[in-house]
Design an enzyme around this catalytic site. Structure first.
Site, PDB file in Angstrom:
ATOM      1  N   LYS A   1       0.942  -1.113   0.108  1.00  0.00           N
ATOM      2  CA  LYS A   1      -0.180  -0.082  -0.165  1.00  0.00           C
ATOM      3  C   LYS A   1       0.769   1.239  -0.105  1.00  0.00           C
ATOM      4  O   LYS A   1       1.645   1.367   0.863  1.00  0.00           O
ATOM      5  CB  LYS A   1      -1.016  -0.090   1.067  1.00  0.00           C
TER       6      LYS A   1
ATOM      7  N   LYS B   1      -2.240  -1.661  -3.566  1.00  0.00           N
ATOM      8  CA  LYS B   1      -3.066  -0.338  -3.580  1.00  0.00           C
ATOM      9  C   LYS B   1      -2.001   0.846  -3.847  1.00  0.00           C
ATOM     10  O   LYS B   1      -1.154   0.669  -3.238  1.00  0.00           O
ATOM     11  CB  LYS B   1      -3.845  -0.072  -2.357  1.00  0.00           C
TER      12      LYS B   1
ATOM     13  N   SER C   1     -10.227   5.368  -5.331  1.00  0.00           N
ATOM     14  CA  SER C   1     -10.991   6.476  -5.536  1.00  0.00           C
ATOM     15  C   SER C   1     -10.481   7.515  -6.483  1.00  0.00           C
ATOM     16  O   SER C   1     -11.558   7.772  -7.188  1.00  0.00           O
ATOM     17  CB  SER C   1     -11.490   7.298  -3.932  1.00  0.00           C
TER      18      SER C   1
END
Length: 430
Positions: A298, A351, A377
């Site tokens: 991440k 991510k 997003s």
């Protein structure tokens, strides 16, 4: 039918120095005219039976009532049924140069020449089963639009959530991940609301499992939605994110979620050692069957902005670079992979998604565990904005982006497009 030859004179400007013999359809003429010739094909004389598959039929083609032996005897006697003629070779446009074929043993375009062949040889497939639907929930009864994420809402956990999950299941998406918007009054510096067995997430899990027992529920394990500081861990007075103390809280959060019925807990905090600690905590409470999807790689990305608006979880100060990975780093992901595998992770996640296809491939090539990708997003909102402005075809770009994540090596994709994409894959109109 006899052949018909029509001679039509058409004036064409002469082209100085042009070699007419090396171009299709061009003929030298002293009067600067070309003779345009149209020839009709002679019909072949009927022998036995003319078979024309292209002719419109009101019903099935009538059989002649002949036995197999009679059909074979007719063939032996030379009465061969006529099939449609060999199609003529397509004509190149006038002016096309006449060249010798290239001496190629391999022409890759042969396997791409028709939709049927392209589909047969497609290496990567995308289906609703590959998609996990992230859903934002809150304590209210109404569904609240998220301004930075068109088409996404904070869903009321008792009504909107259940309805949205039902829509997803109707098109084959049977996996969801829950993200809560926690009231400010319940936030604290240690994030204790994260392991409240009667908190928003455990209640939502129990409700969904009661309604849809076979639904696969992923949960987010991190303190930022519950922290008054907006960080994924406990913040010391000097601004340092405390690792081991945070892991202690995360273990209690994961157990609480498992107790409510979560199928997969997903630590997204990036604390060191949290996978092994959570695995031990789950096993100690009898939740050996609950899986762990680790946010293995991440990155401290700028693509998360709309998500933080959705949960109102922006850090109160500073950034998350001391625990999330540097976007410039590639090899470091292997360190995280080896740690998470050794500690008992069941799924490894990258991510963001599309900007990190190389990291997805890196994990795919270095681990036999399932690989997940999170289309975050910012990726979602950019595609939506481009579609609204008519700069791109939203639907095509959406599906292409998801296919690229699969091609890079992702087995599952967390995406806000899950419902929309599944409808497209199932042939429904938006």
């Amino acid at each position: 039918m006899a052949s018909i030859i029509v001679n039509v004179s058409c004036n064409v400007q002469g082209i100085k120095g042009l070699d007419f013999q090396n171009y299709v359809g061009l003929k030298a003429s002293t009067n600067s005219k070309l003779n345009c010739v149209k020839t009709a094909i002679k019909a072949l004389p009927p022998r036995f039976l003319v078979v024309r598959a292209s002719e419109r039929q009101d019903g099935p083609i009538k059989k002649m009532g002949l036995s197999d032996a009679e059909c074979e005897a007719a063939i032996v006697a030379g009465k061969v049924p006529e099939a449609p003629p060999v199609p003529p070779k397509p004509v190149a446009p006038t002016g096309t140069p006449v060249v010798h074929s290239l001496p190629l043993n391999r022409r890759p375009r042969r396997n791409r020449k028709s939709p049927v062949l392209r589909a047969a040889f497609q290496e990567t497939q995308l289906s609703p089963a590959n998609l996990v639907y992230p859903l934002f929930i809150h304590e209210g009864e109404e569904d609240t639009p998220i301004g930075a994420m068109p088409g996404c809402y904070r869903l009321g956990w008792r009504h909107g959530l259940v309805e949205e999950v039902g829509k997803a299941r109707d098109v084959g998406v049977n996996s969801v991940v829950l993200f809560p918007k926690i009231p400010d009054a319940l936030k604290s510096s240690t994030g204790d609301e994260a392991f409240n067995d009667n908190g928003l997430v455990p209640r939502a899990i129990r409700l969904l499992k009661d309604k849809y027992p076979d639904l696969v529920i992923y949960t987010d394990v991190a303190l930022d939605p519950y922290s008054s500081d907006g960080h994924d861990g406990i913040v010391r007075e000097d601004g340092v994110i405390m690792n081991d103390e945070t892991v202690h809280q995360l273990c209690k959060q994961a157990v609480s979620q498992a107790r409510a019925g979560a199928d997969v807990v997903s630590p997204s905090d990036m604390m060191d050692g949290r996978i092994g600690a959570i695995r031990d905590a789950l096993d100690a409470e009898g939740f050996e069957h609950v899986s762990i999807m680790s946010y293995t790689a991440k990155y401290a990305s700028s693509f998360y902005g709309p998500f933080r608006e959705a949960l109102d979880s922006n850090p109160r100060f500073g950034d998350k670079k001391t625990y999330q990975m540097n976007p410039a780093n590639y090899r470091e992901a292997l360190v995280e992979v080896h740690e998470d595998e050794s500690e008992g992770a069941d799924i490894l996640l990258v991510k963001p998604g599309l900007p990190y296809l190389d990291i997805i491939r890196l994990l795919r090539d270095n681990s036999s565990l399932p690989i997940a990708a999170y289309q975050v997003s910012g990726e979602y909102s950019m595609i939506k904005a481009g579609g609204v402005l008519k700069m791109i075809d939203e639907e095509k770009v959406m599906l292409e982006s998801l296919l690229c994540l699969r091609r890079a090596g992702a087995d599952i994709i967390l995406t806000y497009f899950a419902l929309q994409a599944a409808r497209c894959l199932c042939g429904e109109k938006r």
